[in-house]
Design an enzyme around this catalytic site. Structure first.
Site, PDB file in Angstrom:
ATOM      1  N   ASP A 164       0.819  -1.213   0.000  1.00  0.00           N
ATOM      2  CA  ASP A 164       0.000   0.000   0.000  1.00  0.00           C
ATOM      3  C   ASP A 164       0.858   1.271   0.000  1.00  0.00           C
ATOM      4  O   ASP A 164       2.024   1.250   0.382  1.00  0.00           O
ATOM      5  CB  ASP A 164      -0.869   0.035   1.260  1.00  0.00           C
ATOM      6  CG  ASP A 164      -1.995  -0.989   1.227  1.00  0.00           C
ATOM      7  OD1 ASP A 164      -1.999  -1.853   0.330  1.00  0.00           O
ATOM      8  OD2 ASP A 164      -2.873  -0.916   2.103  1.00  0.00           O
ATOM      9  N   ASP A 165       0.217   2.341  -0.387  1.00  0.00           N
ATOM     10  CA  ASP A 165       0.687   3.719  -0.145  1.00  0.00           C
ATOM     11  C   ASP A 165       1.684   4.289  -1.144  1.00  0.00           C
ATOM     12  O   ASP A 165       2.123   5.424  -0.994  1.00  0.00           O
ATOM     13  CB  ASP A 165       1.288   3.892   1.269  1.00  0.00           C
ATOM     14  CG  ASP A 165       0.266   3.706   2.367  1.00  0.00           C
ATOM     15  OD1 ASP A 165      -0.915   3.498   2.042  1.00  0.00           O
ATOM     16  OD2 ASP A 165       0.644   3.766   3.535  1.00  0.00           O
ATOM     17  N   HIS A 198      -5.983   2.928  -3.938  1.00  0.00           N
ATOM     18  CA  HIS A 198      -5.925   3.154  -2.478  1.00  0.00           C
ATOM     19  C   HIS A 198      -6.407   4.573  -2.184  1.00  0.00           C
ATOM     20  O   HIS A 198      -5.925   5.217  -1.274  1.00  0.00           O
ATOM     21  CB  HIS A 198      -4.497   2.924  -1.995  1.00  0.00           C
ATOM     22  CG  HIS A 198      -4.351   2.755  -0.510  1.00  0.00           C
ATOM     23  ND1 HIS A 198      -5.233   2.029   0.256  1.00  0.00           N
ATOM     24  CD2 HIS A 198      -3.411   3.211   0.359  1.00  0.00           C
ATOM     25  CE1 HIS A 198      -4.836   2.054   1.525  1.00  0.00           C
ATOM     26  NE2 HIS A 198      -3.734   2.780   1.618  1.00  0.00           N
ATOM     27  N   HIS A 207      -5.406   9.284   0.222  1.00  0.00           N
ATOM     28  CA  HIS A 207      -5.324   8.582   1.497  1.00  0.00           C
ATOM     29  C   HIS A 207      -6.168   9.222   2.598  1.00  0.00           C
ATOM     30  O   HIS A 207      -5.797   9.227   3.767  1.00  0.00           O
ATOM     31  CB  HIS A 207      -3.862   8.460   1.965  1.00  0.00           C
ATOM     32  CG  HIS A 207      -3.619   7.208   2.764  1.00  0.00           C
ATOM     33  ND1 HIS A 207      -3.810   7.146   4.121  1.00  0.00           N
ATOM     34  CD2 HIS A 207      -3.208   5.977   2.395  1.00  0.00           C
ATOM     35  CE1 HIS A 207      -3.520   5.916   4.552  1.00  0.00           C
ATOM     36  NE2 HIS A 207      -3.156   5.194   3.515  1.00  0.00           N
ATOM     37  N   HIS A 267       3.611  -2.437   3.153  1.00  0.00           N
ATOM     38  CA  HIS A 267       3.594  -1.049   2.694  1.00  0.00           C
ATOM     39  C   HIS A 267       4.814  -0.716   1.858  1.00  0.00           C
ATOM     40  O   HIS A 267       5.898  -1.243   2.077  1.00  0.00           O
ATOM     41  CB  HIS A 267       3.502  -0.096   3.891  1.00  0.00           C
ATOM     42  CG  HIS A 267       2.174  -0.160   4.581  1.00  0.00           C
ATOM     43  ND1 HIS A 267       1.878  -1.123   5.516  1.00  0.00           N
ATOM     44  CD2 HIS A 267       1.052   0.595   4.426  1.00  0.00           C
ATOM     45  CE1 HIS A 267       0.622  -0.956   5.923  1.00  0.00           C
ATOM     46  NE2 HIS A 267       0.097   0.078   5.280  1.00  0.00           N
TER      47      HIS A 267
END
Ligand SMILES: [Zn+2]
Length: 278
Positions: free
Chosen positions: A38-39, A89, A93, A183
């Site tokens: 993620d991210d 995603h 965020h 991540h």
């Protein structure tokens, strides 16, 4: 609801978005697991994640942040061209649990359009920031034909516990059909990755993309009990919907050096990579 619960539709159709969040491949997932990151993307680190995966001939799924993808499209293109899956995603965020369906749809649509323009492929999976669910998000995802995907293995790599802890935690929780949450932008995760891949394979696991994992599953088994490690899980609280980044996040984040017109994203686009906070 707990990660690890089997919440899939009984009439699972792999090519269609699901009405319920997915925590792992239901039923007969086989010894296949999905690594998810993620991210990102993170210039300077994403390349290294990709290099490790390539060196081990492993595929994964990247849940990227829309505004970061827009800023660093070449990294997202690389993910896709190297056989990895790219999921959404959200745009920047934000916690979307309290956002209505219109607002959530705007966010998801903007992200999907951006990702699709980069990869040329439809976005099939959405992972809400912080794992925060709400009716608006679920409805938006359904309208956009994106399945909401969470995880059932979480080594909490965003707390920077060190590569050994990341590896041990994953191995302690993993099981057939697992979706493993990791991540981008985390040097400890990057360090852990080659060892983790080797260990998982030694235990007989095949590393696949989410599409492969979910299309390999058959009918869900009777309600799977959540893994022990997740007993402490609680859904994000209201407080977390207004969660502000701790200053340490900014100080530890090293924005990419400007070069060749590649500036760091403007401050208001951060905190991009805020880990799920529980
Ligand atoms: Zn995130």
């Amino acid at each position: 609801m707990l990660p690890g619960d089997t919440l899939r539709h009984s009439n699972f159709q792999p090519q269609e978005a699901q009405d319920q969040p997915i925590y792992r491949a239901a039923g007969k997932g086989g010894k296949r697991v999905a690594l998810t990151f993620d991210d990102g993307p993170y210039p300077g680190l994403t390349e290294q994640y990709l290099a490790v995966l390539e060196a081990h001939q492993a595929t994964a799924t990247f849940f990227v942040i829309g505004c970061r993808a827009e800023r660093y499209p070449h990294l997202v293109r690389d993910m896709s061209s190297k056989g990895h899956e790219v999921g959404s995603h959200s745009w920047q965020h934000a916690c979307l649990s309290k956002v209505n369906s219109l607002g959530a749809k705007e966010d998801l649509l903007r992200t999907a359009r951006t990702l699709e323009s980069i990869t040329g492929k439809p976005v099939r999976y959405f992972r809400p920031p912080y794992g925060a669910l709400g009716p608006g998000v679920m409805e938006a995802a359904r309208e956009l034909d994106e399945s909401v995907v969470l995880w059932n293995v979480d080594p909490r790599d965003w707390t920077n516990p060190g590569p050994q802890a990341i590896i041990q935690r994953v191995l302690a929780q993993v099981r057939d059909g697992s979706i493993i949450l990791l991540h981008e932008g985390r040097p400890g995760t990057l360090q852990a990755l080659p060892i983790l891949i080797r260990e998982l394979r030694q235990q007989g696991y095949e590393l696949v993309t989410l599409s492969e994992l979910l299309s390999s599953s058959e009918k869900p088994s009777a309600a799977a009990s959540p893994p022990q490690k997740e007993k402490g899980y609680r859904p994000p609280s209201v407080k977390e919907t207004t969660y502000q980044p701790p200053s340490v996040s900014r100080t530890t984040y090293s924005p990419p050096q400007a070069g060749a017109g590649d500036k760091a994203p403007p401050a208001e686009q951060f905190p991009a990579p805020l880990p799920p906070k529980r």
